[in-house]
Design a protein around this motif. Sequence first.
Motif, short mmCIF file in Angstrom:
data_model
loop_
_atom_site.label_atom_id
_atom_site.label_comp_id
_atom_site.label_asym_id
_atom_site.label_seq_id
_atom_site.Cartn_x
_atom_site.Cartn_y
_atom_site.Cartn_z
N GLN A 22 0.83 -1.20 0.00
CA GLN A 22 0.00 0.00 0.00
C GLN A 22 0.87 1.26 0.00
O GLN A 22 0.54 2.24 -0.67
CB GLN A 22 -0.93 0.00 1.20
CG GLN A 22 -2.04 -1.02 1.12
CD GLN A 22 -2.82 -1.11 2.42
OE1 GLN A 22 -2.26 -0.97 3.52
NE2 GLN A 22 -4.12 -1.35 2.32
N LEU A 58 -6.24 1.35 -2.64
CA LEU A 58 -5.39 0.78 -1.59
C LEU A 58 -5.96 -0.51 -1.02
O LEU A 58 -5.25 -1.26 -0.36
CB LEU A 58 -5.20 1.80 -0.46
CG LEU A 58 -4.43 3.07 -0.83
CD1 LEU A 58 -4.44 4.04 0.35
CD2 LEU A 58 -2.99 2.76 -1.25
N PRO A 61 -3.80 -3.40 -3.50
CA PRO A 61 -2.74 -2.58 -4.09
C PRO A 61 -2.15 -3.11 -5.38
O PRO A 61 -1.74 -2.31 -6.23
CB PRO A 61 -1.68 -2.52 -2.97
CG PRO A 61 -2.04 -3.59 -2.01
CD PRO A 61 -3.51 -3.80 -2.12
#
Length: 206
Positions: A22, A58, A61
């Motif tokens: 992330q 996110l 990812p």
Amino acid sequence: MTSAPPTGRLPLFHPARLSPEQQTLYAEITGGPRATGPRLFALTDDEGHLHGPFNAMLSSPRLGGALQALGSAIRFGTDLSPRVRETAILVVATVWDSDFERYAHESVGRAVGLTEAELQALREGTDPGFTDPFEHAAWSATRMLAGHPDRLEDTWYTTARASLGEAVLFELSTLVGYYATLALQLRLFAVPAPDTAGPAPRPSRR
């Protein structure tokens, strides 16, 4: 995991509590081409949470990274003029009634020369009255790609190819698919535009 926030279904990811994957994606979004030049709409809030579709990326990812890379290529790596590009994005925003896409790209559209009358027409789904034949053909083609994919018959294609060329049609169709994907995700996660958001979503505790 926190409960769903009042103005969105997906908690915000705090930049200090991201996984390594992330963090990489966050850096690509906030440090890439979108972050250079004039800031026409904010990518993050004051605490660094990503706005709009970027926060959702996110959640996954690896896929989010591929999606944001495609978006970056569409925004900064095609041969579409800025006016044509922003016109096409705003056509998708109108078809999907996407508040966030409209909020973000009307700002960009003004910066690249779209007039208030043209923006209003795009918002209402009416002919913006472009005097440049190429811009008008691109607007018309995007409306078909975004709103009437069942009507892309040979006669239409022949006319569109003669006006725009195959490369532009490829780029426009890719743009429509990308921004339709974002609009779908924004609707799925009930992500509001900042100016219509009301109380901010709660940050994620992850």
